[in-house]
Design a protein around this motif. Sequence first.
Motif, PDB file in Angstrom:
ATOM      1  N   ASN A 135      -8.497  -2.827  -1.099  1.00 37.00           N
ATOM      2  CA  ASN A 135      -7.108  -2.866  -1.872  1.00 37.00           C
ATOM      3  C   ASN A 135      -6.020  -1.732  -1.538  1.00 37.00           C
ATOM      4  O   ASN A 135      -5.545  -1.241  -2.117  1.00 37.00           O
ATOM      5  CB  ASN A 135      -7.537  -2.336  -3.237  1.00 37.00           C
ATOM      6  CG  ASN A 135      -6.873  -2.633  -4.441  1.00 37.00           C
ATOM      7  OD1 ASN A 135      -5.895  -3.354  -4.454  1.00 37.00           O
ATOM      8  ND2 ASN A 135      -7.080  -1.981  -5.628  1.00 37.00           N
ATOM      9  N   LEU A 150      -2.771  -1.848   1.761  1.00 34.20           N
ATOM     10  CA  LEU A 150      -1.716  -2.391   2.514  1.00 34.20           C
ATOM     11  C   LEU A 150      -1.446  -1.487   3.683  1.00 34.20           C
ATOM     12  O   LEU A 150      -1.187  -0.288   3.590  1.00 34.20           O
ATOM     13  CB  LEU A 150      -0.538  -2.759   1.738  1.00 34.20           C
ATOM     14  CG  LEU A 150       0.706  -3.338   2.530  1.00 34.20           C
ATOM     15  CD1 LEU A 150       0.358  -4.882   2.985  1.00 34.20           C
ATOM     16  CD2 LEU A 150       2.076  -3.255   1.785  1.00 34.20           C
ATOM     17  N   LYS A 183      -3.184   0.338  -3.193  1.00 39.13           N
ATOM     18  CA  LYS A 183      -2.621   0.000  -4.035  1.00 39.13           C
ATOM     19  C   LYS A 183      -3.192   0.168  -5.418  1.00 39.13           C
ATOM     20  O   LYS A 183      -2.694  -0.346  -6.600  1.00 39.13           O
ATOM     21  CB  LYS A 183      -2.685  -1.783  -4.004  1.00 39.13           C
ATOM     22  CG  LYS A 183      -1.932  -2.037  -2.765  1.00 39.13           C
ATOM     23  CD  LYS A 183      -1.868  -3.649  -2.550  1.00 39.13           C
ATOM     24  CE  LYS A 183      -3.188  -4.335  -2.141  1.00 39.13           C
ATOM     25  NZ  LYS A 183      -2.979  -5.622  -1.590  1.00 39.13           N
ATOM     26  N   GLU A 204      -2.405   0.829 -10.147  1.00 37.30           N
ATOM     27  CA  GLU A 204      -3.394  -0.181 -10.074  1.00 37.30           C
ATOM     28  C   GLU A 204      -3.127  -0.970 -11.091  1.00 37.30           C
ATOM     29  O   GLU A 204      -3.350  -2.480 -11.057  1.00 37.30           O
ATOM     30  CB  GLU A 204      -4.696   0.578 -10.427  1.00 37.30           C
ATOM     31  CG  GLU A 204      -6.046  -0.052 -10.369  1.00 37.30           C
ATOM     32  CD  GLU A 204      -7.150   0.339 -10.315  1.00 37.30           C
ATOM     33  OE1 GLU A 204      -8.266  -0.164  -9.980  1.00 37.30           O
ATOM     34  OE2 GLU A 204      -7.327   1.522 -11.107  1.00 37.30           O
ATOM     35  N   MET A 263      -0.382  -3.189 -10.447  1.00 38.00           N
ATOM     36  CA  MET A 263      -0.484  -4.443  -9.357  1.00 38.00           C
ATOM     37  C   MET A 263      -1.004  -5.671  -9.991  1.00 38.00           C
ATOM     38  O   MET A 263      -1.024  -6.669  -9.200  1.00 38.00           O
ATOM     39  CB  MET A 263      -1.136  -3.663  -8.448  1.00 38.00           C
ATOM     40  CG  MET A 263      -0.438  -2.746  -7.324  1.00 38.00           C
ATOM     41  SD  MET A 263       0.701  -3.679  -6.229  1.00 38.00           S
ATOM     42  CE  MET A 263       1.241  -2.297  -5.363  1.00 38.00           C
ATOM     43  N   CYS A 307       1.002  -8.533 -10.559  1.00 32.73           N
ATOM     44  CA  CYS A 307       1.958  -8.912  -9.344  1.00 32.73           C
ATOM     45  C   CYS A 307       1.384 -10.512  -9.092  1.00 32.73           C
ATOM     46  O   CYS A 307       0.153 -10.609  -9.033  1.00 32.73           O
ATOM     47  CB  CYS A 307       1.775  -7.912  -8.279  1.00 32.73           C
ATOM     48  SG  CYS A 307       2.619  -6.307  -8.374  1.00 32.73           S
ATOM     49  N   GLU A 355       4.457  -6.849  -5.307  1.00 29.79           N
ATOM     50  CA  GLU A 355       3.541  -5.776  -4.704  1.00 29.79           C
ATOM     51  C   GLU A 355       4.600  -4.665  -3.907  1.00 29.79           C
ATOM     52  O   GLU A 355       4.472  -3.567  -4.249  1.00 29.79           O
ATOM     53  CB  GLU A 355       2.406  -6.348  -4.015  1.00 29.79           C
ATOM     54  CG  GLU A 355       1.610  -6.845  -4.399  1.00 29.79           C
ATOM     55  CD  GLU A 355       0.082  -6.778  -3.955  1.00 29.79           C
ATOM     56  OE1 GLU A 355       0.294  -6.542  -2.700  1.00 29.79           O
ATOM     57  OE2 GLU A 355      -0.923  -7.350  -4.410  1.00 29.79           O
ATOM     58  N   LEU A 360       5.354  -0.740  -5.320  1.00 28.05           N
ATOM     59  CA  LEU A 360       4.856   0.109  -4.394  1.00 28.05           C
ATOM     60  C   LEU A 360       6.129   1.199  -4.039  1.00 28.05           C
ATOM     61  O   LEU A 360       5.922   2.608  -4.199  1.00 28.05           O
ATOM     62  CB  LEU A 360       4.475  -0.166  -2.868  1.00 28.05           C
ATOM     63  CG  LEU A 360       2.683  -0.506  -2.861  1.00 28.05           C
ATOM     64  CD1 LEU A 360       2.663  -1.139  -1.627  1.00 28.05           C
ATOM     65  CD2 LEU A 360       1.911   0.873  -3.087  1.00 28.05           C
ATOM     66  N   ALA A 419       0.275   7.372  -2.842  1.00 31.43           N
ATOM     67  CA  ALA A 419      -0.132   6.238  -2.356  1.00 31.43           C
ATOM     68  C   ALA A 419      -0.681   6.216  -0.901  1.00 31.43           C
ATOM     69  O   ALA A 419      -1.117   4.981  -0.426  1.00 31.43           O
ATOM     70  CB  ALA A 419       1.189   5.373  -2.500  1.00 31.43           C
TER      71      ALA A 419
END
Length: 461
Positions: free
Chosen positions: A68, A70, A390, A397, A400, A403, A409, A413, A421
Amino acid sequence: MPQAYRASILHFLADPGTAKNARALAETYEYFADGLLLVDRGVVQAVGNAETLLPKLDKTVPVTVYENALLTPGFIDTHIHYPQTEMIAAHGEQLLEWLQSYTYPIESKFNDHCYASGIAERFLDELLRCGTTSALVFGTVHPQSVDAFFEACEQRDLRMICGKVMMDRNAPEYLTDTAESGYSESRALIHKWHNRGRLRYAVTPRFAPTSTGEQLSRAGELLQEFPDVYLHTHLAENPQEIDWVKQLFPEAEDYLDVYERAGLLGKRSVFAHCLHLGEREWQRLGATDSRIAFCPTSNLFLGSGLFPFSRARQQGIRVGLGTDVGGGSSFSILQTLNEAYKVLQLRGETLTPLQGFYLATLGGARVLDMDDVVGSFRPGREADFVVLDKACTPLLEFRMQQCRDLNEELFVLAMLGDDRAVRATYANGRLVHRRDLSDADLEPVHPAEFEEIAVETVAEI
């Protein structure tokens, strides 16, 4: 030893803002919903879909899985003052009064190398906690401020740029140098630090009002002697400042002309702010391939103005994001993106999520003329990257989960994210920040024993 990292992965190949259609936009970035980044000895070896790369991976290579999350290249801050760390969020002044009330008294402390070292360590802790792995940084007028900063960066193996402030008038006597001492001290620091490991030097006159024409010309001489160093200063931040420049340099056509007469424009010249430029100045910045640091949190905090991003783009000027701490009120590039979006909204412009994350990574690297080493995951680039969580807060959370695609996303963010984050930050392939103690339990697995781990996927734009 090679290492692999599995998560959703995003990096840029070109500027999304130049794309004329959806097909061209898709060619400006690579996104892997379930991606794998392979790093060896601090250098990116490969990036792609996990299902494609995992079968080719040597069975001894450990794979760290971030669920979860990026993974992007490390954030790049194109304008920040490390000595102002302890005065961030100082209340109630515009630029010129703020310098006198807060900045100059604080910077006087940096004649003490030990003191400067302590602030440098805290400053770097904050940058890495926010996912920033490279920055263009102001020191103070004291050479030891630069020594202390670069020593701290060298210990952590960070790619950073810094310079000693040159300031020979219109400042307290305890903070001024001379045209000659500013030149000679800067020259000595260039010999000592420029291109030493991952470090680079920036010739750093504070801004035109605090340098005589002679000192600015001496700064230009340094750029001639050392063509690959940087020029870092301020330009057209505040209307009072511009009026002051007109009084001090009546022979110049405008503010930028003061710098141009001294030979300070070029592809490694970064001018912070650029809020109140005339048509000739925009044209000359573009014609000389000079660069701009867009500092929205600072511009709003000090009431300086709204940056005309579209005007810079029309002129083909490269623009990066700057937090401008301590005029800026946050070290976080995510929060800076938040404010950048709002600034452009007020101007009737827009900043797309892809454009924003480009500015934070490859765009910043291009402004600093170092996209050949950082800013993307092209093979051969240094492995500076950040892991964005995320699900770092209950609200983020939950949001997201609503999204529909990558674009949403990224926007969430930027709007809801901050230092919380940033789950982890890596510099030159080394873990240099870990948010949670629980991450100590994040043991890599090996392909030989790899079990398929679900990584949240989102649709491409």
